[in-house]
Design a protein around this motif. Structure first.
Motif, mmCIF file in Angstrom:
data_model
loop_
_atom_site.group_PDB
_atom_site.id
_atom_site.type_symbol
_atom_site.label_atom_id
_atom_site.label_comp_id
_atom_site.label_asym_id
_atom_site.label_seq_id
_atom_site.Cartn_x
_atom_site.Cartn_y
_atom_site.Cartn_z
ATOM 1 N N ILE A 153 27.816 34.188 35.467
ATOM 2 C CA ILE A 153 29.233 34.490 35.264
ATOM 3 C C ILE A 153 29.571 34.162 33.822
ATOM 4 C CG2 ILE A 153 31.601 33.910 35.899
ATOM 5 C CD1 ILE A 153 30.060 35.458 38.026
ATOM 6 N N ARG A 154 30.113 35.147 33.122
ATOM 7 C CA ARG A 154 30.463 34.948 31.715
ATOM 8 C C ARG A 154 31.955 35.112 31.436
ATOM 9 N NH1 ARG A 154 25.407 38.636 29.432
ATOM 10 N NH2 ARG A 154 23.760 37.413 30.459
ATOM 11 N N LYS A 155 32.686 35.581 32.436
ATOM 12 C CA LYS A 155 34.133 35.653 32.298
ATOM 13 C C LYS A 155 34.772 35.789 33.670
ATOM 14 C CE LYS A 155 34.546 40.662 31.518
ATOM 15 N NZ LYS A 155 35.093 41.701 30.614
ATOM 16 N N ILE A 156 36.068 35.469 33.742
ATOM 17 C CA ILE A 156 36.835 35.608 34.978
ATOM 18 C C ILE A 156 37.953 36.615 34.720
ATOM 19 C CG2 ILE A 156 38.303 34.435 36.662
ATOM 20 C CD1 ILE A 156 36.805 31.916 36.141
ATOM 21 N N VAL A 157 38.187 37.496 35.665
ATOM 22 C CA VAL A 157 39.249 38.490 35.526
ATOM 23 C C VAL A 157 40.306 38.255 36.599
ATOM 24 C CG1 VAL A 157 37.726 40.187 34.480
ATOM 25 C CG2 VAL A 157 38.021 40.179 36.960
ATOM 26 N N LYS A 158 41.525 38.654 36.272
ATOM 27 C CA LYS A 158 42.642 38.447 37.192
ATOM 28 C C LYS A 158 42.885 39.643 38.103
ATOM 29 C CE LYS A 158 45.227 35.213 34.279
ATOM 30 N NZ LYS A 158 46.528 34.958 33.608
ATOM 31 N N LYS A 159 42.339 40.802 37.718
ATOM 32 C CA LYS A 159 42.559 42.017 38.495
ATOM 33 C C LYS A 159 41.224 42.685 38.780
ATOM 34 C CE LYS A 159 47.110 42.919 36.461
ATOM 35 N NZ LYS A 159 47.940 43.893 35.696
ATOM 36 N N ALA A 160 41.122 43.287 39.976
ATOM 37 C CA ALA A 160 39.869 43.934 40.367
ATOM 38 C C ALA A 160 39.504 45.083 39.435
ATOM 39 C CB ALA A 160 39.977 44.436 41.811
ATOM 40 N N ASN A 161 40.500 45.779 38.914
ATOM 41 C CA ASN A 161 40.172 46.917 38.047
ATOM 42 C C ASN A 161 39.675 46.487 36.673
ATOM 43 O OD1 ASN A 161 42.575 46.035 37.041
ATOM 44 N ND2 ASN A 161 43.683 47.947 37.341
ATOM 45 N N ASN A 162 39.672 45.169 36.403
ATOM 46 C CA ASN A 162 39.128 44.658 35.146
ATOM 47 C C ASN A 162 37.699 44.138 35.308
ATOM 48 O OD1 ASN A 162 41.480 45.198 33.708
ATOM 49 N ND2 ASN A 162 42.373 43.200 34.187
ATOM 50 N N ASP A 170 38.700 52.766 44.211
ATOM 51 C CA ASP A 170 38.596 53.270 42.842
ATOM 52 C C ASP A 170 38.490 52.158 41.802
ATOM 53 O OD1 ASP A 170 41.193 52.456 43.346
ATOM 54 O OD2 ASP A 170 42.085 53.934 42.005
ATOM 55 N N CYS A 171 38.849 50.920 42.198
ATOM 56 C CA CYS A 171 38.728 49.788 41.272
ATOM 57 C C CYS A 171 37.264 49.407 41.053
ATOM 58 C CB CYS A 171 39.488 48.568 41.803
ATOM 59 S SG CYS A 171 41.268 48.746 41.776
ATOM 60 N N LEU A 172 36.413 49.797 41.993
ATOM 61 C CA LEU A 172 35.020 49.374 41.953
ATOM 62 C C LEU A 172 34.053 50.483 41.565
ATOM 63 C CD1 LEU A 172 35.045 47.281 45.267
ATOM 64 C CD2 LEU A 172 35.404 46.461 42.938
ATOM 65 N N LEU A 173 34.549 51.698 41.440
ATOM 66 C CA LEU A 173 33.688 52.841 41.147
ATOM 67 C C LEU A 173 32.951 52.658 39.819
ATOM 68 C CD1 LEU A 173 35.836 55.930 42.229
ATOM 69 C CD2 LEU A 173 33.727 55.085 43.294
ATOM 70 N N GLY A 174 31.635 52.811 39.849
ATOM 71 C CA GLY A 174 30.833 52.772 38.631
ATOM 72 C C GLY A 174 30.596 51.391 38.064
ATOM 73 N N LYS A 175 31.055 50.351 38.767
ATOM 74 C CA LYS A 175 30.920 48.987 38.246
ATOM 75 C C LYS A 175 29.757 48.271 38.926
ATOM 76 C CE LYS A 175 35.791 48.765 37.020
ATOM 77 N NZ LYS A 175 37.080 48.087 37.162
ATOM 78 N N SER A 227 31.231 39.350 35.493
ATOM 79 C CA SER A 227 32.591 38.841 35.651
ATOM 80 C C SER A 227 32.799 38.362 37.080
ATOM 81 C CB SER A 227 33.623 39.913 35.295
ATOM 82 O OG SER A 227 33.530 41.010 36.176
ATOM 83 N N LEU A 228 33.797 37.499 37.241
ATOM 84 C CA LEU A 228 34.113 36.894 38.535
ATOM 85 C C LEU A 228 35.566 37.184 38.864
ATOM 86 C CD1 LEU A 228 33.507 34.881 40.908
ATOM 87 C CD2 LEU A 228 34.167 33.047 39.334
ATOM 88 N N TYR A 229 35.815 37.597 40.109
ATOM 89 C CA TYR A 229 37.173 37.904 40.549
ATOM 90 C C TYR A 229 37.439 37.221 41.876
ATOM 91 C CZ TYR A 229 41.043 40.586 42.586
ATOM 92 O OH TYR A 229 42.214 40.953 43.196
ATOM 93 N N PHE A 230 38.559 36.484 41.944
ATOM 94 C CA PHE A 230 38.998 35.863 43.189
ATOM 95 C C PHE A 230 40.007 36.795 43.851
ATOM 96 C CE2 PHE A 230 37.240 32.254 41.015
ATOM 97 C CZ PHE A 230 36.794 31.395 42.010
ATOM 98 N N HIS A 231 39.613 37.382 44.985
ATOM 99 C CA HIS A 231 40.466 38.324 45.700
ATOM 100 C C HIS A 231 41.314 37.546 46.703
ATOM 101 C CE1 HIS A 231 40.818 41.487 49.088
ATOM 102 N NE2 HIS A 231 41.819 41.627 48.247
ATOM 103 N N SER A 232 42.461 37.049 46.216
ATOM 104 C CA SER A 232 43.308 36.204 47.063
ATOM 105 C C SER A 232 44.500 36.959 47.646
ATOM 106 C CB SER A 232 43.820 35.006 46.260
ATOM 107 O OG SER A 232 44.520 35.443 45.104
ATOM 108 N N GLY A 233 44.691 38.214 47.268
ATOM 109 C CA GLY A 233 45.811 38.978 47.807
ATOM 110 C C GLY A 233 45.545 39.463 49.225
#
Length: 462
Positions: free
Chosen positions: A26-35, A53-58, A40-46
């Protein structure tokens, strides 16, 4: 950000790796799934599911989630960590990341002087240390994660502003920063739209006592009456004070204004030091006292801290003095405007005008909530109490109350000039202009039409 492996913190956040490699980085944390992007690390708390479409191609990212069904959406190269409570896991991660750094962290709060004090501390420390800090006056809660992740293996010390718009703000920032040293510069009337009452605001500033550990050090302004109402005696750490009070551990006396600098004698224990700092205003004496005191406990000799501070450059639009055309002098203090900073700026005007015609251009004092009228009326009395000014120009309907109050208390009506826009302001200044004149522009230009800035700049540079 310090690079981490998933295996470093999965157990800490009570997670279970459903997919992926524990050695993934993990080299960075993002606040939104589309980022999301690689490493990167994302906490999906919503409550809402992550959109496809936020995950396409990633690829090669990590999601921490309570939703096991996400496995059908993510890339085969993605890592998925399942947790029972994502918000709890997030705070466990924040705690884990901050604890990777056993370094001094200074938290600065107060109504006025936070940014200057923070920058003075950084200026003193950076000659010998790698220092991370908040940027300019940007201390909103949404930036806390960004600033925390600015800590890395090279960081030797950090200094963070901790602002208050609402009760609980410092407790929130404290969870991220965990300051080892806390500074309360002063507490005046501000942010009353969120705190509603001065009492609530004082208590919100006092949250600094709660976020420091029992081994922490708290620096307080010994001359501030509102700070004295805080339960300082209950703090189990070390408390040191600065100010003019004879009991202050870092005490200033013989304060002088001279050649766009402040000079004073600093008393610490049985020693005396002569201090010279750029810029005008006793408020900057307090800021420098806090900076010297806090860096001294980090091992910087007092003489060295004083020498380093002598080369500090004052911030733009923070009681900055300019020589305009002829003998017109301009004090540009247009970064922010609240009752405490207005009083400090008027003090500079009175002590530096040296017989010149004194002109105060006053805009609306910001973030006062339902106290806005009361505080503007009170400012009229403050102006009269310090001896008045030759001309008071009030900008806008709120500041107009200050002018009306000053007139009611004895100021000549022909010396009070209400204006509503930049054109009226420019015309009034031209009308009353004299060769020997000092103009104090005291406004929050960031909250005003850009045309007002052009008026200030015209008088600064012509």
């Amino acid at each position: 950000m310090k690079t981490l492996k998933l295996s470093d913190f999965i157990g800490t956040i009570n997670g279970k790796l459903l997919q992926g490699n524990p050695d993934d980085e993990i080299r960075k944390i993002v606040k939104k799934a589309n980022n999301l992007s690689e490493h990167s690390l994302y906490f999906h708390s919503g409550k809402k599911a992550i959109r496809d479409d936020c995950l396409l191609g990633k690829t090669n990212y990590t999601v921490v989630t309570e939703d096991q069904d996400i496995l059908s959406k993510v890339s085969e190269t993605a890592s998925v960590i399942l947790v029972a409570n994502c918000k709890d896991s997030y705070w466990r991660f924040i705690d884990y990341y901050r604890n990777q750094f056993q370094i001094p962290v200074i938290g600065v709060t107060g109504t006025c002087g936070k940014t200057t004090t923070k920058d003075m501390i950084k200026h003193i420390l950076t000659r010998t240390m790698k220092v991370h800090s908040t940027l300019f006056s940007q201390n909103g809660l949404h930036l806390n994660l960004h600033y925390l992740l600015g800590l890395n293996e090279q960081t030797e010390a950090a200094v963070f502003e901790m602002g208050v718009a609402y009760p609980g703000n410092i407790k929130n920032s404290g969870k991220y920063f965990k300051p080892t040293i806390g500074i309360i510069t002063n507490i005046g009337e501000a942010h009353l739209e969120g705190c509603r009452t001065l009492g609530n605001y004082i208590r919100a500033k006092g949250e600094m006592l709660d976020v420091l550990s029992d081994e922490g050090i708290l620096f307080i302004n010994a001359d501030d009456q509102n700070i004295k109402t805080l339960p300082i005696a209950s703090f189990k750490g070390r408390v040191l004070s600065f100010g003019k009070d004879p009991a202050a551990e870092y005490r200033a006396e013989n304060i002088q204004f001279e050649n766009n600098r402040m000079l004073y004698t600093l008393h610490v224990e049985n020693h005396e030091y002569r201090v010279s700092i750029p810029g005008y205003g006793e408020h900057n004496v307090y800021n420098s006292l806090a900076a010297i005191a806090s860096t001294t406990v980090l091992g910087i000799p007092i003489e060295e801290a004083i020498q380093r501070l002598s080369t500090y450059r004052t911030m733009e639009r923070h009681v900055k003095i300019y020589n305009g055309a002829g003998n017109i002098t301009v004090i540009d203090d247009t970064w922010s405007c609240n009752p405490s900073s207005v009083k400090s700026a008027i003090d500079v005007l009175k002590k530096t005008s040296d017989g010149k015609t004194e002109v105060l251009v006053l805009g609306k004092m910001q973030r006062l909530g339902n106290q806005v009228s009361k505080q503007h009326i009170q400012m009229g009395k403050t102006i009269i109490d310090v001896g008045g000014v030759d001309h008071l120009i009030t900008v806008g309907s709120s500041a107009r109350l200050t002018g009306e109050s000053a007139i009611a208390l004895g100021m000549s009506p022909d010396k009070v000039h209400p204006v509503m826009d930049a054109l009226e302001l420019e015309a009034k200044l031209a009308e009353i202009r004299k060769e020997e004149m000092m103009i104090l522009f005291k406004m929050s230009l960031g909250k005003m039409d850009p045309s007002f800035r052009k008026v200030v700049e015209k008088y600064r540079f012509t």
